[in-house]
Design an enzyme around this catalytic site. Sequence first.
Site, mmCIF file in Angstrom:
data_model
loop_
_atom_site.group_PDB
_atom_site.id
_atom_site.type_symbol
_atom_site.label_atom_id
_atom_site.label_comp_id
_atom_site.label_asym_id
_atom_site.label_seq_id
_atom_site.Cartn_x
_atom_site.Cartn_y
_atom_site.Cartn_z
ATOM 1 N N ILE A 187 13.829 -10.116 -18.307
ATOM 2 C CA ILE A 187 14.136 -9.576 -19.408
ATOM 3 C C ILE A 187 15.322 -9.785 -20.221
ATOM 4 O O ILE A 187 16.338 -10.252 -19.583
ATOM 5 C CB ILE A 187 14.095 -8.100 -19.153
ATOM 6 N N CYS A 220 0.741 -1.150 -0.067
ATOM 7 C CA CYS A 220 -0.023 0.143 -0.105
ATOM 8 C C CYS A 220 0.822 1.292 -0.038
ATOM 9 O O CYS A 220 2.019 1.272 0.118
ATOM 10 C CB CYS A 220 -0.884 0.024 1.406
ATOM 11 N N ARG A 235 -4.762 1.346 -1.563
ATOM 12 C CA ARG A 235 -4.471 -0.196 -1.087
ATOM 13 C C ARG A 235 -4.286 -1.135 -2.484
ATOM 14 O O ARG A 235 -5.030 -0.927 -3.384
ATOM 15 C CB ARG A 235 -5.774 -0.665 -0.566
ATOM 16 N N LEU A 236 -3.309 -1.900 -2.305
ATOM 17 C CA LEU A 236 -3.302 -3.182 -3.338
ATOM 18 C C LEU A 236 -3.703 -4.405 -2.670
ATOM 19 O O LEU A 236 -2.677 -4.895 -1.637
ATOM 20 C CB LEU A 236 -1.747 -3.074 -3.785
ATOM 21 N N SER A 237 -4.619 -4.724 -3.005
ATOM 22 C CA SER A 237 -5.250 -5.845 -2.364
ATOM 23 C C SER A 237 -4.624 -7.304 -2.645
ATOM 24 O O SER A 237 -4.496 -7.704 -3.544
ATOM 25 C CB SER A 237 -6.755 -6.119 -2.737
ATOM 26 N N GLY A 266 15.411 -11.852 -5.399
ATOM 27 C CA GLY A 266 16.857 -12.545 -4.481
ATOM 28 C C GLY A 266 17.491 -11.370 -4.224
ATOM 29 O O GLY A 266 18.764 -11.613 -3.640
ATOM 30 N N ASP A 283 -3.862 -9.347 8.040
ATOM 31 C CA ASP A 283 -2.757 -9.059 8.963
ATOM 32 C C ASP A 283 -2.570 -7.638 9.521
ATOM 33 O O ASP A 283 -1.944 -7.316 10.553
ATOM 34 C CB ASP A 283 -1.409 -9.125 8.276
ATOM 35 N N GLU A 289 3.778 -6.596 4.618
ATOM 36 C CA GLU A 289 3.149 -7.853 5.116
ATOM 37 C C GLU A 289 3.540 -8.299 6.466
ATOM 38 O O GLU A 289 4.894 -8.344 6.547
ATOM 39 C CB GLU A 289 3.265 -9.043 3.823
ATOM 40 N N ILE A 297 -4.145 -9.792 0.520
ATOM 41 C CA ILE A 297 -4.334 -10.755 1.705
ATOM 42 C C ILE A 297 -5.938 -10.056 2.273
ATOM 43 O O ILE A 297 -6.153 -9.029 2.630
ATOM 44 C CB ILE A 297 -3.465 -10.983 2.831
#
Length: 631
Positions: A291, A2, A50-52, A364, A100, A77, A54
């Site tokens: 890429i 978010c 918000r990026l939904s 990574g 969460d 998260e 969970i």
Amino acid sequence: MCGITGIMDARGGRAVDEALLRRMNDTQHHRGPDEGDTYIEPGIGFGHRRLSVIDIAMGQQPLGNEDGSVMVCYNGEIYNYRELTAELKELGHTFKTKSDTEVIVHAWEQWGEDCVHHFRGMFAIGLWDRNKQVMFLARDRMGVKPLYYAMTPDGWFAFSSELKALRMHPSLPREIDPRAVEDYFAYGYVPEPKTIYKGALKLSPGFRLTQKVGAPLAQPEQFWDVPFKLHQKMTESDAQGELVERLREAVKIRLVAEVPLGAFLSGGVDSSAVVAMMAGESDGPVHTCSIAFKDKAFDESEYAQKVAQQYKTDHFVETVDTDDYGLLDTLAGLYDEPYADSSAIPTYRVCELARKRVTVALSGDGGDENLAGYRRYRYAMAEESVRGRIPLGLRKPVFGTLGRLYPKADWAPRVFRAKTTFEALSRDLVEGYFHGVSIMTDAMRAQLFSDKFRQQLQGYRAIDVMRGHAANAPTDDPLSMIQYLDMKTYLPGDILTKVDRASMAHALEVRVPLLDHKLVEWISGLPPEMKLRGSEGKYIFKKSMEKYLPEDILYRKKQGFAVPLAAWFRGPLRERVQQALLGPNLAATGIFNQDFLRHMVEQHLSGRRDYSAPIWTVLMFEAFLRKEMAA
């Protein structure tokens, strides 16, 4: 994932400007395009995008407890939220969602400021407690998620995920901090806790802050640090086995999502190891993306393809033009303050590609800092070995003189570029390392800046950032020390900033299992010789992955994202360089020595010197200034 923002009347008694709060919130729409809301009560206001990911149905923010006396707005998260929910329910707390976010509310009620010790994940938290009349901020241990804050001269305390939101506040002073400029031209970014503005700060990783109504600006408090406490004697075989299991567990807890999830796959050791662990924990094929570059000198896609075939991933590749310099102004808008890592260009593109298939991607990042993977660690240890055999009183005059006299030879193979080595040997470990990682050396910055600007610095030097961290380091081992310095500067200031802004520009959540704090703590306790052995960085990691990855993935020369800056500046960006470095915007600041700017441009364009990294750094500063003047 978010974007968050908040305003509190630190003096008490004033109403929050709802229209201003909404404008601040809207600047971060890209971080959370799914939903947005605000919450206001006397003296405080929260905004959330918000990026939904969970509890899509019930996880809206800002979110409060049963009586609304505690409200939270957070980005990130908490991976152990299910275990914490069960624990808090046993302690008598009632939950109305399965998110969460609600865990944070009840954890605060139960443990107060110490709630952060119970969270495992990435987070930037803003929490209001009406009964205590405090605003509580906290940032995750490694700095995966950003958090900016400020106290305005007229007593408004504000925070946000990105600096652009704070910049909307009309009371925020936007005077540029000379020390931040000095830092930027050394590091290529503005390290925590500074921002480019005197009036705004970053909350450093692993820090929390409790701002009381009626009190002056609170001082942040550190709640966690990388311990670097050596484990009891452990065999190499045992270390390999435990490292795999700990990595597997760090990956597994990051696979929880109600949206499509995948991974970046560059073909390097770290991303390939993460994909290998994901494949062992996933029922279906792992979604992977990478890429490819038209210029094969920069292309690693064949190695990514090899790992994708081994683990039968659903692999998605796009080829991009190496000459992708059209993003220069876009980047200036994304980062809000000067930022000079040119690999932000391919990072932006790989995030753009990933978002076509997934909403969450594992990366990574962090393996090089954790496990001593950078080549510069090898060089630093070689230099430190020499330092250990020659007293400083002898080293300083001998190697210092050689460094001054030896010609600079950027064009030559590294073995002939002794000037930098001589200069490093005349210094102690921290100064030598700083000198090695600086984009522009002390001597070059002295030429870059005007006499007037150098006076404004009042003796401040960018190395003071590293000196401060070194003084607080929990280790005196040379390799562990420079890893620690990177974890406090380069990792949050460059790597994680780059990935956060590039990913959130496309509403993509990136999770970083190699920076799981429990994994980081354990790795920090491994003997340094298990991380760097001879010339082999990430030694124990590579050995532990031999069962999972081919030899040419593990042991080939590290490449990384790169762009052909030197050629761009002598070719398609030639005019842009001349206009930006020699034009009116930089001259008007009074910061720069115009003669030295002209020298850099002329020497580089003629091919006599390679000033590509310093020129890019100045170019991005000029792009920031143009955005600033237009705001």
